[in-house]
Scaffold this active site. Sequence first.
Site, PDB file in Angstrom:
ATOM      1  N   ARG A  13       0.853  -1.198   0.000  1.00 36.48           N
ATOM      2  CA  ARG A  13       0.000   0.000   0.000  1.00 36.48           C
ATOM      3  C   ARG A  13       0.884   1.243   0.000  1.00 36.48           C
ATOM      4  O   ARG A  13       1.720   1.421   0.892  1.00 36.48           O
ATOM      5  CB  ARG A  13      -0.951   0.037   1.191  1.00 36.48           C
ATOM      6  CG  ARG A  13      -1.792   1.327   1.203  1.00 36.48           C
ATOM      7  CD  ARG A  13      -3.039   1.261   2.064  1.00 36.48           C
ATOM      8  NE  ARG A  13      -2.763   1.296   3.481  1.00 36.48           N
ATOM      9  CZ  ARG A  13      -3.708   1.483   4.423  1.00 36.48           C
ATOM     10  NH1 ARG A  13      -4.967   1.651   4.068  1.00 36.48           N
ATOM     11  NH2 ARG A  13      -3.379   1.484   5.703  1.00 36.48           N
ATOM     12  N   ASP A  46      -4.334   2.984  13.977  1.00 37.79           N
ATOM     13  CA  ASP A  46      -3.503   3.633  12.972  1.00 37.79           C
ATOM     14  C   ASP A  46      -4.021   5.042  12.777  1.00 37.79           C
ATOM     15  O   ASP A  46      -4.869   5.517  13.547  1.00 37.79           O
ATOM     16  CB  ASP A  46      -3.438   2.828  11.671  1.00 37.79           C
ATOM     17  CG  ASP A  46      -4.755   2.812  10.898  1.00 37.79           C
ATOM     18  OD1 ASP A  46      -5.716   3.500  11.300  1.00 37.79           O
ATOM     19  OD2 ASP A  46      -4.829   2.107   9.883  1.00 37.79           O
TER      20      ASP A  46
END
Length: 541
Positions: A172, A454
């Site tokens: 990613r 996150d």
Amino acid sequence: MQQTAERPSTAASSSLEIKANPITGQERVLTEGACALLQALCQEFAAEVDTLLARRKQRQQSIDAGALPDFLPDTQSIRDSDWKIRGIPKDLLDRRVEITGPVDRKMIINALNAGVKVFMADFEDSLAPSWEKLIQGQVNLQDAVRGEIEYTAPETGKHYQLCDDPAVLVARVRGLHLPEEHLLFNGKPIPGCLFDFSMYFFHNYRQLLAKGSGPYFYIPKLESHLEARWWAKVFAFVEERLCLQPGTIKCTCLIETLPAVFEMDEILYELRSNIVALNCGRWDYIFSYIKTLKNHADRVLPDRQQVGMDKPFLSAYSRLLIKTCHKRGALAMGGMAAFIPAKDPEVNAKVLERVRADKELEARNGHDGTWIAHPGLAQIALEIFDDYIGKERPNQLHITRDVDAPILAAELLAPCDGSRTEEGMRLNIRIALQYIEAWIGGNGCVPIYGLMEDAATAEISRTSIWQWIRHGKSLSNGKLVTKELFCNMLTEELAAVKKEVGEQRFTHGRFIQAASLLEEITTADELVDFLTLPGYRLLTA
């Protein structure tokens, strides 16, 4: 970060300048060929990023003025016509459970060995992009692709290495909004996504293709099909430059912004040569719902803990993604289970019960797979998707949801019921405070109160409070949410965190800086788009 004109002799381009002291491993990443590809990508595509980001701002101004997002009338023909994506490689057909995490060496090994189908190696929301972390991450992935990655824990001497059948690797990259300050092209910071993409692709595509896999990517934070078109041009440019068949590069796009949910057909269409799936990035999606509708007082969300996938606006989002993907031959990935298994058996039973309910809902809806953040959840997630998909099938592409009633914009924008509590507000403050402290210290993936946090979850925490202040909302105990109330709570919760982590950890950490940044962005008159942008200044200082 010390600014310096030094750079390795391999990065000889006069237009590409490295503004960081050389570190170990840099010579393996910034090779002449890799830098030549990066320079070419910057030359062709970097300037357009500014145009795309400006377009985001223009659309947001319209929504701030009272408009609501909706499906685009100009692209109705794409939604109505019959077409499908190019196809899905064999090793991406079965993605029933994926694990995600940053590109730390030990974590890469544990994730690839977790017994799941895919590991998403994350340069975005779970990574604080210091120069050292970025370079080390690229080196680690080179070793992983070649099957050579090993790690020995210095504190215990425990040795880690890859198993015989590791998960499929997908990288990613960062979102379009994040710059890479350590690399300048013609004197300007380059888009971070171009660095992440080009370095991973260049160093690994031959090895990946040779073993029957390929260069696979997750693309985050898209807000429109025009941004998807930009990525399609990037992929086509690289494929042509390297004499690869069109469609060699494959990507999965996260639908994690509110504007993007209205353009899923169009995103799939623009990327039809390269795309294989869409993903419900639910935490960022909730954050985007708040951010996009920040001026709409009738759409203020309750406590973060009350906003689950059973809420109407999130249920509609999940079901529409499945229906859209399967109509076009693409996989529909579910969202994240951020829970961490607990050592206490009673607590852990409750954790697994919540994970089971969440994953059963996704599988029942027709998702082809789901995300976990911890290897300890792999078994339960696999069991659930094995039950629904069946071990003889790779996915649920056969579930079309054709009989569903059309999902309208009103459902995707539906207000969310629930309460705003003092306990929830204080918890938001503690989570955001601890996450920001970890992030500016170089750690983007942080276990906090039993969840793997996150950037997305920290974003929800701080934007919820900003929105409550903005619209003069009251808590369930009658207290009006004001800047003053927030600042008082921040002082109190900073003291509570100090007690939790201990005097030594607090003193040697960056909690005061984190509190200052949290106060700055939460009490600002205009909502700060991403906490990682002002946080990046502290990370690179």
